[in-house]
Design an enzyme around this catalytic site. Structure first.
Site, short mmCIF file in Angstrom:
data_model
loop_
_atom_site.label_atom_id
_atom_site.label_comp_id
_atom_site.label_asym_id
_atom_site.label_seq_id
_atom_site.Cartn_x
_atom_site.Cartn_y
_atom_site.Cartn_z
N GLU A 352 60.31 42.87 32.64
CA GLU A 352 61.48 42.00 32.51
C GLU A 352 62.24 42.34 31.23
OE1 GLU A 352 62.20 37.68 34.28
OE2 GLU A 352 60.86 37.64 32.56
N HIS A 383 36.67 51.81 41.70
CA HIS A 383 36.23 51.91 43.09
C HIS A 383 37.40 51.73 44.04
CE1 HIS A 383 31.97 51.83 41.89
NE2 HIS A 383 32.48 51.20 40.84
#
Ligand code: G6Q
Length: 547
Positions: A352, A383
């Site tokens: 932002e 993972h």
């Protein structure tokens, strides 16, 4: 002597790019045993290691001269002095004042705001203590056990992230909840099973007009009224806002309204009364430590020499990766489960603030600005998306965050966590050559032909940049430091890109269109002919699906 400009230094940096990309970072380490010493910086019990970035001493020298050419220090001082650095909204950006305990006057428009900051903070912390110690009671005279913050964006992400990060400091039996989304599922799932008589709502909204927050606040109000009657609203609501008039209309009593100022941007407001849910969760003392941690980083940013100035270095590494090396995204991977929401918090802070295409004077930005920021905690990410980080065609610079000491008792878990964090940085940097991959597969019993077939799949290019923030432990003071480091990192980037990091006009258009479409979505007969064909088609199909 001609003075250097950012454009000149950027050209010099661009010229270095090819020679740096020609050497692996592993080679740079081998050639310079002092590389780690040169490329890390320390702030007390926090260390920033950027030696695995794709830089050398000359690059760092040029980046530091870029900061000089872009007047980063002068811009920084102007921000701390309360000048109107948010030029499009004609506002100061003085969130640092909220964590300044120096006792020095803090001038905004010639007025010392330090006494008002202290008064508002004292009032907010006294209320936090009253909630924690059972003096704030519901309509039936019971102490509160549930505190629900209703807010969104800057009025949600900070306290929600921080309350989770500092969970070990929470008072047992006092539960914090955060409702933000206008999707009714958010508040419905939060309220399910809670006892209205023991539930306190904090409506947090700087403007007190935000559609999502006002909709959720009205739903919460109706929930209290249905269970306890209209007269219970005053007992079960508090508010944080800069619009005291609007808060009064909602029915919150003046002594439960906590203010802040327009010179505190939403995404920088965790240090203001917006921190109330956090102060209730961790207690006034810990909250003050949190503020002090932010203040320590302000002092460091203002005083540390450039080559040891951590937020400056973080900003420079980011600009180097974004503009000279062309990496369009950056990942933040906390090896710290309690920082699970930190990447989302930083996503707002960075995207932002620096997701801008024009410079402060309205002319087009000269080079790519804010990168896409994302992340998830490790080891979980390993993972999942780490495959792409190691072997994908996109290169994504990473920040790892990890504590040397656990906040819980299990040292074994923590040793494994640290080992994984360090291993990922090493693997990304070192990589694995094709010959190494082939030899390993052969040693595992594969035939030479099979080892050669698999080798390309098991090869890692290496030289994938990462930095590591390694700190003693995640306590309130350290969390304050981490947030302030990233705030100033973003500031450094913006100063170099010459953009205003404190406004956010980009969120306006969608808000306006949502207000225009809300009655059309709600009314099954509304005329769609003025809409673009895609939006009209979607609404028509929605109507069909609703039957
Ligand atoms: C932050 C943004 C934005 C803002 C929310 C909530 O810098 O401006 O995320 O915080 O839109 O605004 P209110 O606090 O006014 O409800």
């Amino acid at each position: 002597m001609t003075e250097s400009t950012p454009a000149i230094v950027f050209a010099e940096l661009a010229a270095r790019r090819a020679s740096l990309l020609a050497r692996s970072v592993a080679d740079l380490f081998a050639a310079n045993p002092a590389r780690y010493d040169r490329f890390h910086a320390i702030l007390g019990d926090l260390l920033y290691d950027f030696s695995k970035q794709r830089i050398d001493a000359e690059t760092l020298r040029l980046l530091l001269s870029l900061a000089e050419a872009a007047d980063v220090a002068a811009k920084r001082d102007a921000m701390f002095r309360g000048e109107l650095v948010n030029s499009t909204e004609r506002r100061a950006a003085l969130h640092s004042a909220l964590r300044d305990f120096s006792g020095a006057p803090i001038l905004v428009d010639g007025v010392d705001v330090a006494p008002a900051i202290k008064a508002e903070r004292d009032k907010m912390l006294a209320f936090a203590a009253d909630v924690r110690e059972g003096r704030v009671r519901g309509a039936h005279g019971q102490p509160m056990i549930n505190v629900i913050n209703i807010g969104i964006g800057g009025s949600d992400l900070g306290p929600a992230m921080a309350a989770r990060a500092l969970a070990p400091y929470a008072q047992p039996g006092l539960h914090s909840y955060f409702v933000s989304n206008v999707d009714g599922a958010d508040i419905a799932d939060t309220l399910r099973g809670l006892e209205p008589a023991r539930t306190l709502f904090i409506v947090s909204s700087k403007t007190f007009t935000t559609q999502e927050t006002m909709t959720n606040a009205r739903t919460a109000r109706a929930w209290i009224v249905a269970a306890l009657g209209e007269g219970a609203v005053a007992d079960h609501f508090a508010a944080v806002s800069t619009r005291l008039d609007k808060v009064a209309e909602f029915g919150v009593e003046a002594n439960r309204v906590f203010g802040f100022w327009d010179w505190v941007g939403g995404r920088y407001s965790i240090w203001s009364s917006i921190g109330l849910p956090l102060a209730i969760a961790i207690g006034p003392e810990h909250y003050l430590e949190f503020l002090s941690g932010g203040g320590e980083v302000d002092a460091h940013f203002r005083e540390a020499p450039p080559e040891r100035n951590i937020p400056l270095l973080m900003g420079l590494m980011s600009v180097w990766n974004r503009d000279a090396l062309g990496y369009a995204s950056q990942a933040v991977i906390p090896y710290d489960q309690r920082l699970a929401r930190f990447p989302a918090y930083l996503q707002q802070l960075q995207m932002e603030s620096n997701g801008k295409s024009v410079r402060r004077d309205g002319t087009p930005a000269e080079r790519p600005t804010g990168p896409v920021v994302w992340g998830e905690p490790g080891t979980n990410g390993q993972h999942a998306f780490f495959q792409l980080l190691h072997q994908g065609t996109e290169i994504v610079p990473l920040d790892f965050l990890v504590a040397a000491n656990p906040t819980n008792a299990d040292a074994h878990h923590h040793d494994l966590l640290l080992a994984n964090c360090f291993a990922q940085g090493e693997a990304l940097m070192r990589g694995r050559t094709r010959a190494e991959a082939e030899a390993i597969t052969a040693r595992q019993g594969a035939s030479p032909a099979e080892a050669a077939r698999l080798a390309p799949h098991k090869t890692f290019s290496g030289s994938r940049p990462s930095s590591t923030l390694l700190y003693s432990r995640l306590d309130p003071r350290m969390l304050g430091r981490l947030i302030a480091l990233y705030e100033h990192k973003v500031f450094v980037e913006a100063a170099i890109w010459d953009i205003n990091p404190f406004d956010q006009w980009g969120v306006e258009l969608g808000k306006e269109l949502a207000s225009r479409l809300a009655p059309i979505v709600a009314d099954a007969q509304a005329d769609l002919s003025a809409l673009d064909p895609s939006t009209a088609g979607l609404i028509a199909h929605m109507r069909a699906l609703r039957g």
